[in-house]
Design an enzyme around this catalytic site. Structure first.
Site, PDB file in Angstrom:
ATOM      1  N   HIS A  34      37.626  44.711  35.095  1.00 30.94           N
ATOM      2  CA  HIS A  34      38.902  45.001  34.419  1.00 30.94           C
ATOM      3  C   HIS A  34      38.689  45.139  32.915  1.00 30.94           C
ATOM      4  O   HIS A  34      39.258  46.016  32.268  1.00 30.94           O
ATOM      5  CB  HIS A  34      39.891  43.842  34.624  1.00 30.94           C
ATOM      6  CG  HIS A  34      40.341  43.642  36.027  1.00 30.94           C
ATOM      7  ND1 HIS A  34      40.021  42.523  36.746  1.00 30.94           N
ATOM      8  CD2 HIS A  34      41.105  44.414  36.836  1.00 30.94           C
ATOM      9  CE1 HIS A  34      40.575  42.598  37.951  1.00 30.94           C
ATOM     10  NE2 HIS A  34      41.228  43.737  38.035  1.00 30.94           N
ATOM     11  N   GLY A 144      38.891  51.918  38.066  1.00 32.35           N
ATOM     12  CA  GLY A 144      37.470  51.675  38.317  1.00 32.35           C
ATOM     13  C   GLY A 144      36.963  52.445  39.530  1.00 32.35           C
ATOM     14  O   GLY A 144      37.685  52.627  40.520  1.00 32.35           O
ATOM     15  N   ASP A 147      36.834  51.047  43.367  1.00 27.81           N
ATOM     16  CA  ASP A 147      37.866  51.407  44.344  1.00 27.81           C
ATOM     17  C   ASP A 147      37.961  52.930  44.363  1.00 27.81           C
ATOM     18  O   ASP A 147      38.949  53.523  43.916  1.00 27.81           O
ATOM     19  CB  ASP A 147      39.201  50.766  43.953  1.00 27.81           C
ATOM     20  CG  ASP A 147      39.100  49.249  43.971  1.00 27.81           C
ATOM     21  OD1 ASP A 147      38.646  48.692  44.984  1.00 27.81           O
ATOM     22  OD2 ASP A 147      39.432  48.623  42.953  1.00 27.81           O
ATOM     23  N   VAL A 173      31.352  47.745  37.579  1.00 28.81           N
ATOM     24  CA  VAL A 173      30.568  46.714  36.884  1.00 28.81           C
ATOM     25  C   VAL A 173      30.042  45.755  37.957  1.00 28.81           C
ATOM     26  O   VAL A 173      30.789  45.350  38.855  1.00 28.81           O
ATOM     27  CB  VAL A 173      31.436  45.959  35.853  1.00 28.81           C
ATOM     28  CG1 VAL A 173      30.628  44.879  35.148  1.00 28.81           C
ATOM     29  CG2 VAL A 173      32.017  46.942  34.838  1.00 28.81           C
ATOM     30  N   SER A 183      38.132  40.750  42.120  1.00 26.99           N
ATOM     31  CA  SER A 183      38.897  39.490  42.056  1.00 26.99           C
ATOM     32  C   SER A 183      38.658  38.675  43.316  1.00 26.99           C
ATOM     33  O   SER A 183      38.691  37.449  43.296  1.00 26.99           O
ATOM     34  CB  SER A 183      40.389  39.777  41.906  1.00 26.99           C
ATOM     35  OG  SER A 183      40.597  40.567  40.767  1.00 26.99           O
TER      36      SER A 183
END
Ligand code: PAF
Length: 280
Positions: A34, A144, A147, A173, A183
């Site tokens: 993020h 990102g 996904d 990342v 997450s």
């Protein structure tokens, strides 16, 4: 940094801005992935706005909505350090008031890959992202590549709905082990986190087969399966070799740009990842 929870306050804030507005929609539990989006927005735009909203319509009943991590204070501190201009933090009641009955549904790309395992997922994502775009009214938005299908679906939605928002895609990342930041990694025990490196290892193996000229998708799927089988905690949901644009599964000879993607349960935690191959 402003923390805004109501639509009227957000409108007042947004009306006071002129210039380029970068928007990073999130569900919180922020990680370096993020923060790389926030960083990119800071470098690209005059202002950066981040939303944190755990969107109920993209979870099915047996998924982790009630246990999804919500470390709001930690997230807030991180975003402050990154000099974000505002966090938008709406409630369920604001985003889905009683009587809410309008959804945005992309109907082609959403049916592939993740859509087969989670049929209503993208309808929830496109609906909330369209709503957030209408509220935030950004010039740019940052998603990102981890996904990958979400990114393609949002690009398609923006194009189909004639929106002029520029979508900037940002590289995945990874942790040192290769595990993609997510997450949901927070759910992994120390042991399962160690096992999760196998996902990227499998994808990289698939990529190297492609680079070495393998053109049979079944062979690549089987070879990746063999890698995943090395880890007893890994249970495969799917391994897909698809066209990188249409996301259609490739069953004949491989040609063009390819997305190798997978969903794997590590100790019952469902993780997704992907890698791309360009034929150029
Ligand atoms: O990728 C996510 O975190 C979510 O799907 C998004 C885009 C914030 C929509 O809820």
């Amino acid at each position: 940094m402003r923390t805004i929870t109501t639509l009227s306050e957000f409108k007042q804030f947004r009306d006071s801005l002129s210039g380029t507005i970068g928007f990073v929609p999130t569900m919180g539990a922020l990680h370096e992935g993020h923060l790389s989006l926030v960083n990119k927005s800071n470098h690209t735009c005059d202002y950066t706005i981040v939303s944190i909203f755990v969107n109920p319509t993209q979870f099915t009943q047996n998924e982790d909505l009630s246990t999804y991590p919500k470390p709001l204070e930690k997230d807030s501190t991180l975003l402050k350090a990154f000099k974000v201009d505002a966090i938008f933090l709406p409630t369920n009641e604001i985003m889905y008031p009683e009587g809410f009955s309008t959804f945005v549904n992309e109907e082609i790309l959403s049916r592939e890959l993740e859509g087969k395992s989670r049929p209503s997922f993208f309808k929830g994502v496109t609906t909330i992202v369209a709503k957030l775009f209408n509220i935030v009214n950004p010039t740019h938005t940052f998603f990102g590549e981890k996904d990958a299908q979400q990114l393609r679906v949002i690009q398609k939605m923006v194009s189909d709905l004639n929106s002029s928002i520029q979508i900037i895609s940002c590289s995945t990342v990874r942790e040192k082990s290769g595990l993609a930041m997510s997450s949901r990694n927070e759910y992994l025990s120390a042991e399962s986190r160690q096992s999760a490196y196998i996902i990227y290892k499998g994808l990289k193996h698939g990529l190297s087969l492609l680079k070495n000229g393998e053109r049979n998708p079944d062979v690549i799927r089987e070879e990746i399966t063999k890698i995943f089988q090395l880890e007893p905690l890994a249970k495969v949901d799917y391994i897909s070799i698809s066209d990188n644009i249409s996301l259609e599964e490739i069953n004949g000879e491989i040609a063009g740009d390819i997305l190798i993607s997978t969903a794997v349960y590590i100790d019952d935690i469902r993780l997704i990842d992907n890698i791309t191959y360009s034929s150029d």
